[in-house]
Design a protein around this motif. Sequence first.
Motif, PDB file in Angstrom:
ATOM      1  N   LEU A 127       0.832  -1.204   0.000  1.00 12.60           N
ATOM      2  CA  LEU A 127       0.000   0.000   0.000  1.00 12.60           C
ATOM      3  C   LEU A 127       0.866   1.253   0.000  1.00 12.60           C
ATOM      4  CD1 LEU A 127      -3.217   0.771   1.882  1.00 12.60           C
ATOM      5  CD2 LEU A 127      -1.258   2.253   2.312  1.00 12.60           C
ATOM      6  N   SER A 128       1.895   1.268   0.836  1.00 13.21           N
ATOM      7  CA  SER A 128       2.740   2.458   0.967  1.00 13.21           C
ATOM      8  C   SER A 128       3.434   2.806  -0.342  1.00 13.21           C
ATOM      9  CB  SER A 128       3.790   2.237   2.060  1.00 13.21           C
ATOM     10  OG  SER A 128       3.183   1.966   3.299  1.00 13.21           O
ATOM     11  N   LEU A 129       4.016   1.790  -0.979  1.00 12.75           N
ATOM     12  CA  LEU A 129       4.723   2.044  -2.231  1.00 12.75           C
ATOM     13  C   LEU A 129       3.745   2.282  -3.379  1.00 12.75           C
ATOM     14  CD1 LEU A 129       7.606  -0.608  -2.083  1.00 12.75           C
ATOM     15  CD2 LEU A 129       7.627   1.769  -1.318  1.00 12.75           C
ATOM     16  N   GLY A 130       2.660   1.526  -3.373  1.00 16.65           N
ATOM     17  CA  GLY A 130       1.723   1.589  -4.490  1.00 16.65           C
ATOM     18  C   GLY A 130       0.898   2.853  -4.559  1.00 16.65           C
ATOM     19  N   GLN A 131       0.723   3.534  -3.419  1.00 21.81           N
ATOM     20  CA  GLN A 131      -0.111   4.733  -3.418  1.00 21.81           C
ATOM     21  C   GLN A 131       0.670   6.018  -3.138  1.00 21.81           C
ATOM     22  OE1 GLN A 131      -3.808   4.499  -1.264  1.00 21.81           O
ATOM     23  NE2 GLN A 131      -4.069   2.316  -1.675  1.00 21.81           N
ATOM     24  N   ALA A 132       1.957   5.897  -2.894  1.00 20.69           N
ATOM     25  CA  ALA A 132       2.765   7.091  -2.605  1.00 20.69           C
ATOM     26  C   ALA A 132       2.892   7.972  -3.843  1.00 20.69           C
ATOM     27  CB  ALA A 132       4.150   6.676  -2.121  1.00 20.69           C
ATOM     28  N   ASP A 133       2.688   9.278  -3.662  1.00 22.27           N
ATOM     29  CA  ASP A 133       2.860  10.194  -4.795  1.00 22.27           C
ATOM     30  C   ASP A 133       4.294  10.703  -4.885  1.00 22.27           C
ATOM     31  OD1 ASP A 133       2.774  11.731  -2.541  1.00 22.27           O
ATOM     32  OD2 ASP A 133       1.097  12.984  -3.168  1.00 22.27           O
ATOM     33  N   VAL A 134       5.039  10.601  -3.769  1.00 25.69           N
ATOM     34  CA  VAL A 134       6.458  10.955  -3.755  1.00 25.69           C
ATOM     35  C   VAL A 134       7.217   9.845  -3.036  1.00 25.69           C
ATOM     36  CG1 VAL A 134       8.220  12.583  -2.977  1.00 25.69           C
ATOM     37  CG2 VAL A 134       6.006  13.437  -3.761  1.00 25.69           C
ATOM     38  N   VAL A 135       8.297   9.375  -3.645  1.00 23.75           N
ATOM     39  CA  VAL A 135       9.097   8.294  -3.071  1.00 23.75           C
ATOM     40  C   VAL A 135      10.518   8.799  -2.843  1.00 23.75           C
ATOM     41  CG1 VAL A 135       9.993   5.957  -3.403  1.00 23.75           C
ATOM     42  CG2 VAL A 135       7.723   6.556  -4.280  1.00 23.75           C
ATOM     43  N   LEU A 136      10.993   8.671  -1.614  1.00 20.15           N
ATOM     44  CA  LEU A 136      12.360   9.071  -1.277  1.00 20.15           C
ATOM     45  C   LEU A 136      13.209   7.816  -1.116  1.00 20.15           C
ATOM     46  CD1 LEU A 136      14.570  11.061  -0.386  1.00 20.15           C
ATOM     47  CD2 LEU A 136      13.590  10.996   1.928  1.00 20.15           C
ATOM     48  N   LEU A 137      14.159   7.634  -2.012  1.00 21.77           N
ATOM     49  CA  LEU A 137      15.078   6.498  -1.956  1.00 21.77           C
ATOM     50  C   LEU A 137      16.368   6.954  -1.283  1.00 21.77           C
ATOM     51  CD1 LEU A 137      14.680   5.188  -5.615  1.00 21.77           C
ATOM     52  CD2 LEU A 137      13.933   3.976  -3.574  1.00 21.77           C
ATOM     53  N   ILE A 138      16.703   6.320  -0.173  1.00 19.09           N
ATOM     54  CA  ILE A 138      17.921   6.693   0.550  1.00 19.09           C
ATOM     55  C   ILE A 138      18.911   5.540   0.462  1.00 19.09           C
ATOM     56  CG2 ILE A 138      18.894   7.416   2.760  1.00 19.09           C
ATOM     57  CD1 ILE A 138      16.181   8.508   3.514  1.00 19.09           C
ATOM     58  N   GLY A 139      19.858   5.664  -0.438  1.00 20.32           N
ATOM     59  CA  GLY A 139      20.880   4.640  -0.593  1.00 20.32           C
ATOM     60  C   GLY A 139      20.453   3.444  -1.419  1.00 20.32           C
ATOM     61  N   ALA A 140      19.157   3.246  -1.577  1.00 17.23           N
ATOM     62  CA  ALA A 140      18.656   2.076  -2.306  1.00 17.23           C
ATOM     63  C   ALA A 140      18.795   2.268  -3.812  1.00 17.23           C
ATOM     64  CB  ALA A 140      17.197   1.821  -1.949  1.00 17.23           C
ATOM     65  N   ARG A 141      18.986   1.157  -4.495  1.00 11.92           N
ATOM     66  CA  ARG A 141      19.038   1.183  -5.955  1.00 11.92           C
ATOM     67  C   ARG A 141      17.656   0.846  -6.496  1.00 11.92           C
ATOM     68  NH1 ARG A 141      23.550  -2.975  -7.543  1.00 11.92           N
ATOM     69  NH2 ARG A 141      23.313  -2.022  -9.601  1.00 11.92           N
ATOM     70  N   LEU A 142      17.260   1.524  -7.534  1.00 14.77           N
ATOM     71  CA  LEU A 142      15.951   1.281  -8.135  1.00 14.77           C
ATOM     72  C   LEU A 142      16.093   0.139  -9.147  1.00 14.77           C
ATOM     73  CD1 LEU A 142      13.203   2.528  -7.672  1.00 14.77           C
ATOM     74  CD2 LEU A 142      13.568   4.001  -9.635  1.00 14.77           C
ATOM     75  N   ASN A 143      16.340  -1.063  -8.590  1.00 12.83           N
ATOM     76  CA  ASN A 143      16.598  -2.218  -9.448  1.00 12.83           C
ATOM     77  C   ASN A 143      15.447  -3.219  -9.372  1.00 12.83           C
ATOM     78  OD1 ASN A 143      16.925  -3.331  -6.912  1.00 12.83           O
ATOM     79  ND2 ASN A 143      19.125  -3.664  -7.106  1.00 12.83           N
ATOM     80  N   TRP A 144      15.727  -4.473  -9.710  1.00  8.13           N
ATOM     81  CA  TRP A 144      14.681  -5.496  -9.751  1.00  8.13           C
ATOM     82  C   TRP A 144      14.024  -5.726  -8.399  1.00  8.13           C
ATOM     83  CZ3 TRP A 144      15.126  -9.957  -6.810  1.00  8.13           C
ATOM     84  CH2 TRP A 144      16.388 -10.204  -6.253  1.00  8.13           C
ATOM     85  N   MET A 145      14.734  -5.428  -7.310  1.00  3.11           N
ATOM     86  CA  MET A 145      14.153  -5.627  -5.986  1.00  3.11           C
ATOM     87  C   MET A 145      13.019  -4.641  -5.717  1.00  3.11           C
ATOM     88  SD  MET A 145      17.565  -6.422  -3.727  1.00  3.11           S
ATOM     89  CE  MET A 145      16.631  -6.945  -2.295  1.00  3.11           C
ATOM     90  N   LEU A 146      13.000  -3.553  -6.475  1.00  8.90           N
ATOM     91  CA  LEU A 146      11.918  -2.574  -6.382  1.00  8.90           C
ATOM     92  C   LEU A 146      11.203  -2.452  -7.730  1.00  8.90           C
ATOM     93  CD1 LEU A 146      13.611   0.213  -4.212  1.00  8.90           C
ATOM     94  CD2 LEU A 146      11.739  -1.303  -3.531  1.00  8.90           C
TER      95      LEU A 146
END
Length: 240
Positions: free
Chosen positions: A22-41
């Motif tokens: 729910l948190s990821l699917g409905q968020a209008d702004v996403v703050l990635l801290i250190g994480a890579r926007l790869n297959w895990m996301l």
Amino acid sequence: MSMAKGVVPDDSPSSAASARSLSLGQADVVLLIGARLNWMLSNGEAPLFREDAKFIQVKIDATEFNSNRKIDAPLQGDIKSVLKKLVPAIEKAGIKAPQNWLDLIAQDSKKNNDKFAARISASEAKPTLGYYSAIEPINDLMQKHPDTYIVSEGANTLDIGRNLVGMQKPRHRLDTGTWGVMGVGLGYAIATAVENGKPVIALEGHLVSMVWKWKPFVVTTYLLLLSLLTTVVFTMVMLT
């Protein structure tokens, strides 16, 4: 990201881990801290994220920006240095999450936690040992001794263990992570025990084929592990 689990303790009211979808699917702004926007996301793609979501990414390596999805506000730098400036700026601007959004996350977390608790209870009520009833005592141990390290791998063992074992400290959980390669667990566990001398739990699954085909190797490894690790748990695929 497995090593980041515990940055916000899993039992903290500020943790939305139980309401991840729910948190990821409905968020209008996403703050990635250190994480890579790869297959895990899911590479930042729908349906895990909204197609119109805006992304802010804090990363020391600028080549990670826009690698899979446009980063609307890239912040290059060391995480600690960036957050020391970012957090006061957010507070000064008076930016806060809407209360109805926080309430929605809390409600979803409770619903999912209740479902998870029911699964554990159902597993414990069975005469046979299952994943939930086998891993729950390890979770109890981790809550009493949060400084313990845990290494986990093996399909259901990894997936259920990730959700069931609550982490209180960051960098105390190791699994296949970004690489997605099974078979690194025992090596991780040995290295962790040798490096820091603290208790390590190796939660390993899917060893049946290894036991049958490489029995001498397993026995040797097991004896080595007993001398290095506080606890070794082998959950086999025969568990249901």
